[in-house]
Design a protein around this motif. Structure first.
Motif, short mmCIF file in Angstrom:
data_model
loop_
_atom_site.label_atom_id
_atom_site.label_comp_id
_atom_site.label_asym_id
_atom_site.label_seq_id
_atom_site.Cartn_x
_atom_site.Cartn_y
_atom_site.Cartn_z
N ILE A 3 0.83 4.44 7.26
CA ILE A 3 0.09 4.07 6.05
C ILE A 3 -1.35 4.54 6.25
O ILE A 3 -1.98 4.19 7.26
CB ILE A 3 0.14 2.54 5.81
N GLN A 12 -3.87 -2.89 -11.05
CA GLN A 12 -3.51 -1.62 -10.40
C GLN A 12 -2.01 -1.38 -10.27
O GLN A 12 -1.58 -0.36 -9.74
CB GLN A 12 -4.20 -1.51 -9.04
N SER A 13 -1.19 -2.34 -10.71
CA SER A 13 0.25 -2.09 -10.70
C SER A 13 0.66 -1.49 -12.04
O SER A 13 -0.05 -1.62 -13.03
CB SER A 13 1.01 -3.39 -10.43
N LEU A 38 -12.85 6.02 -1.17
CA LEU A 38 -11.91 6.37 -2.23
C LEU A 38 -12.62 7.35 -3.15
O LEU A 38 -13.73 7.06 -3.60
CB LEU A 38 -11.49 5.13 -3.02
N SER A 77 -3.39 9.65 -15.01
CA SER A 77 -2.65 8.84 -14.04
C SER A 77 -2.43 7.44 -14.63
O SER A 77 -3.37 6.78 -15.06
CB SER A 77 -3.46 8.75 -12.75
N GLY A 78 -1.16 7.01 -14.66
CA GLY A 78 -0.87 5.69 -15.24
C GLY A 78 -1.02 5.68 -16.74
O GLY A 78 -1.30 4.64 -17.33
N SER A 97 0.06 1.81 -10.02
CA SER A 97 -0.11 2.81 -11.07
C SER A 97 -0.67 4.09 -10.44
O SER A 97 -1.69 4.06 -9.74
CB SER A 97 -1.08 2.26 -12.12
N GLY A 98 0.01 5.21 -10.67
CA GLY A 98 -0.45 6.47 -10.07
C GLY A 98 -0.21 6.52 -8.57
O GLY A 98 -0.93 7.21 -7.86
N TYR A 135 -9.01 -5.74 8.40
CA TYR A 135 -8.20 -5.50 7.19
C TYR A 135 -7.53 -4.13 7.25
O TYR A 135 -6.36 -3.98 6.90
CB TYR A 135 -9.09 -5.62 5.95
N GLY A 191 -4.87 2.97 -3.60
CA GLY A 191 -6.23 3.12 -3.08
C GLY A 191 -7.23 2.28 -3.84
O GLY A 191 -8.10 1.62 -3.26
N LEU A 192 -7.09 2.27 -5.15
CA LEU A 192 -8.01 1.48 -5.98
C LEU A 192 -7.86 -0.01 -5.68
O LEU A 192 -8.85 -0.74 -5.57
CB LEU A 192 -7.73 1.79 -7.46
N PRO A 194 -7.74 4.72 2.18
CA PRO A 194 -8.48 5.73 1.44
C PRO A 194 -9.56 6.45 2.28
O PRO A 194 -10.38 5.79 2.92
CB PRO A 194 -9.11 4.93 0.30
N LYS A 223 -3.72 3.70 -18.62
CA LYS A 223 -4.68 3.20 -17.63
C LYS A 223 -5.67 4.31 -17.23
O LYS A 223 -6.88 4.11 -17.25
CB LYS A 223 -3.97 2.65 -16.39
N LYS A 256 -3.00 6.55 -5.97
CA LYS A 256 -4.28 6.26 -6.65
C LYS A 256 -4.42 4.75 -6.89
O LYS A 256 -5.44 4.16 -6.57
CB LYS A 256 -4.37 7.02 -7.97
N MET A 312 -11.42 9.49 -6.43
CA MET A 312 -10.26 9.83 -7.26
C MET A 312 -10.63 10.24 -8.68
O MET A 312 -11.53 9.71 -9.30
CB MET A 312 -9.26 8.67 -7.30
N PRO A 322 0.86 -1.19 0.00
CA PRO A 322 0.00 0.00 0.00
C PRO A 322 0.89 1.24 0.00
O PRO A 322 2.06 1.16 0.41
CB PRO A 322 -0.78 -0.12 1.31
N TRP A 323 0.38 2.36 -0.46
CA TRP A 323 1.15 3.60 -0.53
C TRP A 323 1.69 3.96 0.87
O TRP A 323 0.91 4.04 1.82
CB TRP A 323 0.28 4.72 -1.09
N ILE A 325 -6.92 -1.35 -2.86
CA ILE A 325 -7.55 -1.59 -1.55
C ILE A 325 -9.07 -1.69 -1.71
O ILE A 325 -9.71 -2.61 -1.20
CB ILE A 325 -7.18 -0.47 -0.55
N LEU A 326 -9.64 -0.77 -2.46
CA LEU A 326 -11.09 -0.78 -2.65
C LEU A 326 -11.56 -2.03 -3.39
O LEU A 326 -12.59 -2.62 -3.04
CB LEU A 326 -11.55 0.48 -3.38
#
Lengths: 354, 354
Positions: B312, A185-186, B181, B230-231, A230-231, B296, A237-238, B315, B234, A234, B183, A154-155, A240-241
């Protein structure tokens, strides 16, 4: 799309699917379920998404033989409301469970306008696009979200706590090809870092973090570290969601309880997924919708190009083009995959391809 | 979060909301609708999302006075099925339309397990998070997707054909703060490029492309060009998909038909949005779900930190912390916003703040 194969052969789609189906039947699957596993794999290859195609057949078959995945289990509905269901996969192959669940989602969306189906005790299911596109063939919008094995921090972190957790969203067009976004998301798949390590090639510092959580150009450091989202925050977070809506919702494995697909062959994965469908005709006139989609795709493609680009591609377009080419010419396979198939044939007593 | 104000004052949440509500009532909105517009704005500020808060009140009021947005219109259901609706906003304020639509989505999800509501003829609605969180307060999962004004080129292009098209997904926890989240799909908001241009500061080459579609560190070149997704492909793909599900589905404005919020004050925007809700109790035991969410979040927060990080954040966490602080101390406002409010008060005959 960016795979470079040294020696390859082209095999017709149906031939490769039949062959793959026989392998799955040889490890105990019935004809119907084995067809699903084969079709999802060859479809991924035909679209150029080789990472999720037949190269996974040996590991999937191995997991079945080692008892990690069940060849014979059948998914069932655990609980439902008029527009929702939670499907218990009973540890059947992920593709079998997801096709079952998506059919339920489509049927419920036809009645209610929209539906959400959660999967628990599923498995790795290949590409998300395959299931989202099942909705497109019914003139519906499909969403498929899945949790994956931990590869990313995670970030702000430096441990592999997150999967790259892909999702797909797909919509039909009229005259144009359907739109399918399928993204993890990577920045890149972990496999690319592994490949760079094997070939001793430096990697861009956007690909991976070392074990201290710092960007690195050393593929070995990146291999022991984590792939970058990626990002940055962002993508983190994506991810994780996506893990929450796909796995916490149905009570599937997440975080520390996730199994390593390749190392823990005998342990059930308990994958979680979320599938959502919206019936377009519940909202608007279907033909008008398709016209609007066609017009918008045309509008985007007619945009002025950036320096170095000759064409703007919409999501899914490159995969559709590759698919059309490979349906004509046969699906290109590296000899390594064919050799792995032959080895599997010997082990399972299945006839080799001529 | 990264706004630097020179001179500021702190105003209690309720006082700023009341003041903002009076301004909206002075341009013709009823008490209920004006409260929604005020609450969404002050909530954004209280969370530190100043770009979507009270700094937009003057432009929103101007659009109403110029006839671009209707102060008195009331949204209605155009068409519905048991789990879906399409809401015609009749050009009312976007926040009013989205609150109306989200209430319908929540009610339908309570009955059916899930719901999807599309909005057409809506308007810019502030933060997506506000509406996704309405579902969270009902122990549901909320999704909010919206199309926005063009600021970004699709991958491979160099024209402003895409909005940064934000979305929010929100879930409740048990003892922990809810997860939200929210974004957009560009690396940074276009406002950051504008600010760098004003202060003559070079920008990172990840922020913007020049008019040729090449990365640039010159904020003036970036201003005339596009913000970067972003990305790369993507973020571009995600932006395209968000515009399709939020605006093509209901038949709202998209692409070339989008209005400039700040320049075309008298022209209706016809914004499109999609709101989705899943009732958690339709899928699983609610208390177990909340326990899993808490565990989690704890697991992620306990991960080892990357070099240079001490915590850490999940979101929405930073926004929740800011909100809690500002609810205690008052919401911090730059004097410029207060001065704009005073100017608006004079124009509209509303009492100024002491």
């Amino acid at each position: 799309m960016d795979y470079t194969f040294h020696e390859t052969m082209r095999i017709p789609y149906a031939a490769m699917r039949d062959w793959t189906q026989k392998l799955y039947m040889a490890v105990g699957m019935n004809e119907h379920d084995a067809w699903i596993c084969a079709d999802t794999a060859v479809m991924a290859d035909a679209r150029g998404v080789y990472s999720h195609g037949c190269m996974r057949t040996p590991i999937y078959c191995n997991r079945i033989m080692q008892g990690g995945t069940s060849a014979s289990a059948q998914p069932s509905i655990e609980k439902e409301r008029v527009a929702t269901a939670i499907v218990d996969g009973h540890n059947a192959m992920g593709q079998v469970v997801a096709v079952y669940a998506m059919k339920i989602a489509i049927e419920k969306a036809r009645q209610c306008g929209t539906a959400s189906v959660s999967i628990k005790r599923g498995n790795h299911f290949g590409t998300c696009a395959y299931f989202a596109e099942m909705a497109v063939r019914e003139d519906m919008i499909g969403f498929a979200w899945t949790n994956g094995g931990p590869v990313m921090a995670p970030w702000g972190g430096r441990e592999r706590q997150l999967g790259n957790n892909p999702f797909a969203i797909a919509l039909p067009c009229g005259k144009k090809r359907s739109i399918v976004l399928d993204m993890a998301q990577s920045v890149v798949a972990r496999g690319k870092v592994v490949m760079a390590m094997k070939t001793k090639t430096p990697i861009p510092d956007t690909w991976a973090l070392d074990t201290e959580g710092c960007p690195t150009t050393d593929p070995v450091a990146g291999y022991w570290g984590t792939v970058r989202p990626s990002g940055d925050y962002k993508g983190s977070g994506l991810s994780i969601l996506v893990s929450m809506i796909s796995s916490i919702l149905p009570g599937a494995a997440i975080g520390a309880t996730l199994v390593d697909l390749y190392e823990q062959l005998a342990v059930p994965f308990n994958a979680g997924q979320l599938l959502q469908v919206i019936d377009i005709s519940a909202m608007t006139d279907l033909e008008e919708f398709k016209d609007r989609m066609d017009d918008y795709v045309e509008y985007l493609k007619n945009g002025k190009k950036a320096k170095g680009f000759t064409e703007i591609f919409v999501p899914g377009e490159l995969e559709h083009i590759m698919y059309e080419k490979q349906m004509k010419e046969g699906v290109e396979y590296p000899l390594e995959i064919i050799q792995e198939y032959h080895a599997l044939c010997e082990k399972l007593g299945v006839e080799k391809m001529a």
